[in-house]
Each structure stands twice: as C-alpha cells, then as structure tokens.
Design a protein around this motif. Structure first.
Motif, PDB file in Angstrom:
ATOM      1  N   MET A 199       1.675   7.968 -12.174  1.00  0.00           N
ATOM      2  CA  MET A 199       1.583   6.507 -13.029  1.00  0.00           C
ATOM      3  C   MET A 199       2.784   6.488 -13.969  1.00  0.00           C
ATOM      4  O   MET A 199       3.301   5.330 -14.224  1.00  0.00           O
ATOM      5  N   GLN A 200       3.653   7.399 -14.325  1.00  0.00           N
ATOM      6  CA  GLN A 200       4.751   7.353 -14.981  1.00  0.00           C
ATOM      7  C   GLN A 200       5.913   6.657 -14.380  1.00  0.00           C
ATOM      8  O   GLN A 200       6.820   6.252 -15.089  1.00  0.00           O
ATOM      9  N   ASP A 201       5.759   6.726 -13.003  1.00  0.00           N
ATOM     10  CA  ASP A 201       6.858   6.101 -12.142  1.00  0.00           C
ATOM     11  C   ASP A 201       6.427   4.892 -11.573  1.00  0.00           C
ATOM     12  O   ASP A 201       7.512   4.087 -11.356  1.00  0.00           O
ATOM     13  N   ILE A 227       0.043  -0.697  -4.943  1.00  0.00           N
ATOM     14  CA  ILE A 227       1.154  -0.784  -5.957  1.00  0.00           C
ATOM     15  C   ILE A 227       2.038  -1.987  -5.598  1.00  0.00           C
ATOM     16  O   ILE A 227       1.993  -2.334  -4.750  1.00  0.00           O
ATOM     17  N   LEU A 228       2.741  -1.758  -6.757  1.00  0.00           N
ATOM     18  CA  LEU A 228       4.025  -2.883  -6.572  1.00  0.00           C
ATOM     19  C   LEU A 228       5.155  -1.710  -6.108  1.00  0.00           C
ATOM     20  O   LEU A 228       5.318  -0.643  -6.525  1.00  0.00           O
ATOM     21  N   ARG A 229       5.692  -2.308  -4.923  1.00  0.00           N
ATOM     22  CA  ARG A 229       6.549  -1.541  -4.234  1.00  0.00           C
ATOM     23  C   ARG A 229       7.805  -0.980  -5.051  1.00  0.00           C
ATOM     24  O   ARG A 229       8.254  -1.790  -5.824  1.00  0.00           O
ATOM     25  N   SER A 230       8.266   0.194  -4.965  1.00  0.00           N
ATOM     26  CA  SER A 230       9.195   0.893  -5.899  1.00  0.00           C
ATOM     27  C   SER A 230      10.802   0.898  -4.938  1.00  0.00           C
ATOM     28  O   SER A 230      11.558   1.201  -5.626  1.00  0.00           O
ATOM     29  N   HIS A 231      10.546   0.633  -3.931  1.00  0.00           N
ATOM     30  CA  HIS A 231      11.693   0.190  -2.861  1.00  0.00           C
ATOM     31  C   HIS A 231      11.394  -0.683  -1.543  1.00  0.00           C
ATOM     32  O   HIS A 231      10.302  -0.561  -1.416  1.00  0.00           O
ATOM     33  N   THR A 232      12.441  -1.271  -1.091  1.00  0.00           N
ATOM     34  CA  THR A 232      12.228  -1.892   0.077  1.00  0.00           C
ATOM     35  C   THR A 232      12.105  -1.179   1.385  1.00  0.00           C
ATOM     36  O   THR A 232      12.138  -1.646   2.247  1.00  0.00           O
ATOM     37  N   SER A 233      12.027   0.249   1.052  1.00  0.00           N
ATOM     38  CA  SER A 233      11.805   1.144   2.436  1.00  0.00           C
ATOM     39  C   SER A 233      10.417   0.725   3.072  1.00  0.00           C
ATOM     40  O   SER A 233      10.313   0.901   4.336  1.00  0.00           O
ATOM     41  N   SER A 234       9.731   0.070   2.259  1.00  0.00           N
ATOM     42  CA  SER A 234       8.437  -0.257   2.900  1.00  0.00           C
ATOM     43  C   SER A 234       8.259  -1.146   3.925  1.00  0.00           C
ATOM     44  O   SER A 234       7.756  -1.207   4.863  1.00  0.00           O
ATOM     45  N   TYR A 258       9.930  -2.674  -8.075  1.00  0.00           N
ATOM     46  CA  TYR A 258       9.470  -2.366  -9.556  1.00  0.00           C
ATOM     47  C   TYR A 258       9.311  -1.033  -9.807  1.00  0.00           C
ATOM     48  O   TYR A 258       8.747  -0.102  -9.087  1.00  0.00           O
ATOM     49  N   ARG A 259       9.577  -0.528 -11.233  1.00  0.00           N
ATOM     50  CA  ARG A 259       9.486   0.923 -11.394  1.00  0.00           C
ATOM     51  C   ARG A 259       8.936   0.957 -12.789  1.00  0.00           C
ATOM     52  O   ARG A 259       9.581   0.137 -13.612  1.00  0.00           O
ATOM     53  N   ASN A 260       8.101   1.895 -13.241  1.00  0.00           N
ATOM     54  CA  ASN A 260       7.782   2.003 -14.580  1.00  0.00           C
ATOM     55  C   ASN A 260       8.682   2.427 -15.429  1.00  0.00           C
ATOM     56  O   ASN A 260       8.502   3.780 -15.466  1.00  0.00           O
ATOM     57  N   GLU A 261       9.841   2.040 -15.718  1.00  0.00           N
ATOM     58  CA  GLU A 261      10.690   2.445 -16.668  1.00  0.00           C
ATOM     59  C   GLU A 261      10.809   1.608 -17.911  1.00  0.00           C
ATOM     60  O   GLU A 261      10.505   0.355 -17.886  1.00  0.00           O
ATOM     61  N   ASP A 291       0.842  -1.148   0.064  1.00  0.00           N
ATOM     62  CA  ASP A 291      -0.097  -0.219  -0.062  1.00  0.00           C
ATOM     63  C   ASP A 291       0.983   1.443   0.076  1.00  0.00           C
ATOM     64  O   ASP A 291       2.108   1.176   0.363  1.00  0.00           O
ATOM     65  N   ASP A 292       0.230   2.314  -0.487  1.00  0.00           N
ATOM     66  CA  ASP A 292       0.785   3.408  -0.719  1.00  0.00           C
ATOM     67  C   ASP A 292       1.434   4.091   0.954  1.00  0.00           C
ATOM     68  O   ASP A 292       2.491   4.656   0.965  1.00  0.00           O
ATOM     69  N   LEU A 293       0.561   3.889   1.673  1.00  0.00           N
ATOM     70  CA  LEU A 293       0.959   4.270   3.300  1.00  0.00           C
ATOM     71  C   LEU A 293       2.353   3.903   3.745  1.00  0.00           C
ATOM     72  O   LEU A 293       3.238   4.630   4.193  1.00  0.00           O
ATOM     73  N   HIS A 294       2.921   2.480   3.294  1.00  0.00           N
ATOM     74  CA  HIS A 294       4.114   2.041   3.797  1.00  0.00           C
ATOM     75  C   HIS A 294       5.283   2.381   2.792  1.00  0.00           C
ATOM     76  O   HIS A 294       6.323   2.584   3.034  1.00  0.00           O
ATOM     77  N   VAL A 295       4.792   2.385   1.401  1.00  0.00           N
ATOM     78  CA  VAL A 295       5.915   2.706   0.559  1.00  0.00           C
ATOM     79  C   VAL A 295       6.233   4.293   0.195  1.00  0.00           C
ATOM     80  O   VAL A 295       7.441   4.511   0.356  1.00  0.00           O
ATOM     81  N   PHE A 296       5.201   5.039   0.540  1.00  0.00           N
ATOM     82  CA  PHE A 296       5.314   6.555   0.452  1.00  0.00           C
ATOM     83  C   PHE A 296       5.196   7.234   1.501  1.00  0.00           C
ATOM     84  O   PHE A 296       5.899   8.073   2.131  1.00  0.00           O
ATOM     85  N   THR A 297       3.895   7.218   2.217  1.00  0.00           N
ATOM     86  CA  THR A 297       3.396   8.057   3.055  1.00  0.00           C
ATOM     87  C   THR A 297       4.418   8.145   4.528  1.00  0.00           C
ATOM     88  O   THR A 297       4.865   9.094   4.871  1.00  0.00           O
TER      89      THR A 297
END
Length: 382
Positions: free
Chosen positions: A187-189, A205-212, A234-237, A168-174
C-alpha cells in the motif's frame, strides 16, 4: 584527311552539347518565370478577396483572420511557395506578399473596429463572453517532449500501443515477474482501487508503470513485436520538487528472433543523439529489474557541461535518463511467448526527467499546477 574528319566530329559533338545545355538553361528560366507569374497571380487574387472582406459578427471575423493570417492560412502557404522562387525574383514577389499581409491585417482590424462601434449601442451585450482576440495557448512541455520521443522511435519502426490506467495486478506485476511479496505491491507504493486477499493477481490498482501495456500486447500479439507505450502512471509518493504521485512514462518493447543486447544499445544511442545532439555519449551501468535480465541504467553525457562536470550532473559528467535490459524469459513465458525461440529488449523513460534535462525545470510540481505564466515560457518550443 583523317585529322579533318576528327575535327569535324569533335566540333559537331561540341555544338550538340552546347545546344542541349542552352535548351536546359532556357527551360529552367521559363519554369522559374512561370512559377513567379503563377505566384503573383495568386497574390493578386487574394488581394482582391481581402479588399472585399465583410463580416457581420465576431465569429465571422475570427474565421477570416484564421483563413488569411493564421500559421496555416493563405498567406503562410504563400511563404512556403516563396522559398522556391529564384533569388533574382524574390524581391518583387516578397514585396507583393508583404503588401497582401499588410492589406489583410488592416482590413480585418477595420472590420473589428466597425463591429465594435456597431455593438456599443446594443443592450444585449454579454459581458461574460471571452473578449476578442482570443489569446492562443501553447502545448504543454510534457506534450512537446512526449511527441518528440514518439517521433524518434516511430522513425525506427516502433508503433504506438495504449492500455488502461486502472489496471489489474496480473498485468502490472504478475506477468512482469514480480514476486507475490514484492515491495511494489504494498500500500505504501501503489494506489489500490480494490483488493483481493485470496489472490493478489486480482487486485485492481492504478498502474505504476506502462509495462502493463507491454503485457497486454504480448498476450494478444505474436512476435515480431516492436511497440512504444506512452502514458500516465501513479505511485504512492509524497509530492515534492523532485517527486510526484503521478508522472508520465514511455516504455519500449522489441521481441523477435535473435535479438541481442547490442541491438538495444544501438537503438538507445540513436535515441539519445536524436534527442540531445549528435555529440551525446551513453554509458550502461548494471542494475536490477524483475522483468529484465541482464538489466542496466543508461546515462548520457551531460549536455550542459559537455561531460566535463558541473552542478547539474553533480560533477560526474553523466546524467541518468532511463532503465533497460533484455526481457526476462519468465516474462515471455507468462505472456505465452516461447522464450527458447524468441528474445527481446525493453526500456522505460520518464518524460518529466527528459523534460527537466531539456528545459532545466527545477520543480516537478510546476508541470501540473496549470500556471499560464509557466506555460507561456514554452511558446518558442511549439
């Protein structure tokens, strides 16, 4: 008279020391002989077993091969014991071990030929079955480097932590102090599984780093915390030779009282020297990450040119390998940790980047194409 007593005492002590030394030497000789005799007896016992080997099918034959000739087999364990044999006895023992290995190889080959001959007349031969001997594979270079990094940090007291790849966005970003309109949330990233227009923190989301994983550890654990978090992200690249839509990270987190930037620098210096060699130097350049303050990028001296400058390091003598910094107090508070009592540092390493540095792989796509010709190049690294 006094001189005579002194000489007598000296001579008596001297003889005692000589006697003790002789006894110690004799004990060592007897121990060495006993070890040799025990080893020779074990070899003779295995020789008797090998000469009497029987197998009624291919599965039994493969089990015998693994038991005696594999890297963890009986003969390999003898080689480990062989290292303790006295130098003057190594020739005799070594010849017997070689005889055992040759006998085992010949016996197993003979059994294989016998089974092949007996099966030629069978009508129920399964032509789709994997032929024997089955070629052994190798560990993937990403796995090799990941395990090496984990081993280094484990020896420094870090424990492993794991978490879900669909997050969830809460643990990945917030909880990592990302602003609601941060570009990483676009969405681009980032790969979105499910969106919530009313509350971005509830996006899946698919986590973009293991900081979650760090956020989840801080949610459920009170300091001191010392973890490393390996995993796929995962990153949208666009997929190119230098970038991919998924890759592997190992992030580290240490939280306790009175943790300083000096602690972080020493841990990273130790890590770099363990991984790339004792002569490796590091430098820290100021940078920015939402979850650390102050933040830095860490470079190591180019291990190809020794820091002089070459094409690999773009003639700078330095190669970037990771990002790091002191955990932002906002992150601690968002995860329920009192930032006035505790402090900490965090760092993140891209495993593919480290693998490129160690093995000079020019195209990131080769790591995920499953080409056995590429993977066979790493047999010596296993």
């Amino acid at each position: 008279m006094q001189n005579y007593n002194f000489i007598s005492i000296f001579f008596h002590n001297y003889m005692k020391n000589i006697t003790f030394a002789c006894i110690l030497c004799l004990t060592n000789i007897i121990t060495s002989i006993n070890e040799r005799e025990m080893l020779l007896e074990k070899i003779e016992s295995l020789l008797s077993e090998v000469r009497a080997l029987k197998a009624s099918n291919a599965e039994e034959l493969e089990a015998l091969r693994l038991k005696y000739l594999s890297k963890r087999g009986e003969i390999a364990s003898l080689m480990a014991d062989f290292r303790t044999v006295a130098a003057e006895q190594k020739r005799e023992v070594g010849m017997r071990i070689n005889e055992l290995k040759q006998t085992a190889t010949e016996r197993i080959n003979a059994l294989r030929e016998s089974l092949a001959e007996s099966s030629q007349g069978d009508d129920d031969t399964d032509l789709t079955r994997t032929p024997y001997p089955i070629a052994l594979g190798t560990r993937h270079p990403i796995s090799i480097v990941t395990n090496e990094i984990i081993d280094i940090f484990s020896r420094m007291g870090f424990t492993l932590a794991d978490g879900p790849e669909v997050e969830d966005d809460l643990h990945v970003f917030t909880k990592m102090n990302f602003a609601a309109d941060h570009p990483a949330r676009d969405m681009q990233d980032t790969f979105f599984v499910e969106t919530n227009p009313d509350d971005v923190a509830k996006n899946i989301i698919l986590r973009s780093h293991t900081s979650s994983v760090q956020a989840r550890v801080m949610d459920t654990t009170q300091p001191p915390i010392r973890v490393i978090c390996p995993g796929r992200v995962y990153r949208n690249e666009a997929i190119t030779a230098r970038a991919h839509c998924f890759f592997h990270q190992i992030e580290g987190l240490y939280i306790d009282k009175n943790v300083s930037f000096t602690d972080l620098k020493q841990v990273l210096l130790t890590f770099a020297r363990e991984l790339f060699g004792a002569d490796t130097k590091i430098r820290l350049r100021p940078s920015f990450f939402p979850f650390t303050e102050p933040s830095a990028e860490m470079d190591i001296s180019c291990h190809i040119c020794g820091g002089v400058g070459c094409g690999f390091c773009k003639h700078t003598g330095w190669v970037e390998i990771l990002g790091c910094g002191m955990v932002d107090p906002n992150v601690l508070e968002l995860c329920g940790i009192d930032s006035k009592v505790y402090s900490g540092y965090a760092f993140g390493v891209g495993v593919e980047r480290i693998t490129n540095l160690k093995y000079r792989v020019s195209d990131l796509r080769m790591f995920s194409e499953n080409d056995v010709r590429f993977l066979k190049e790493f047999e010596a690294a296993n």
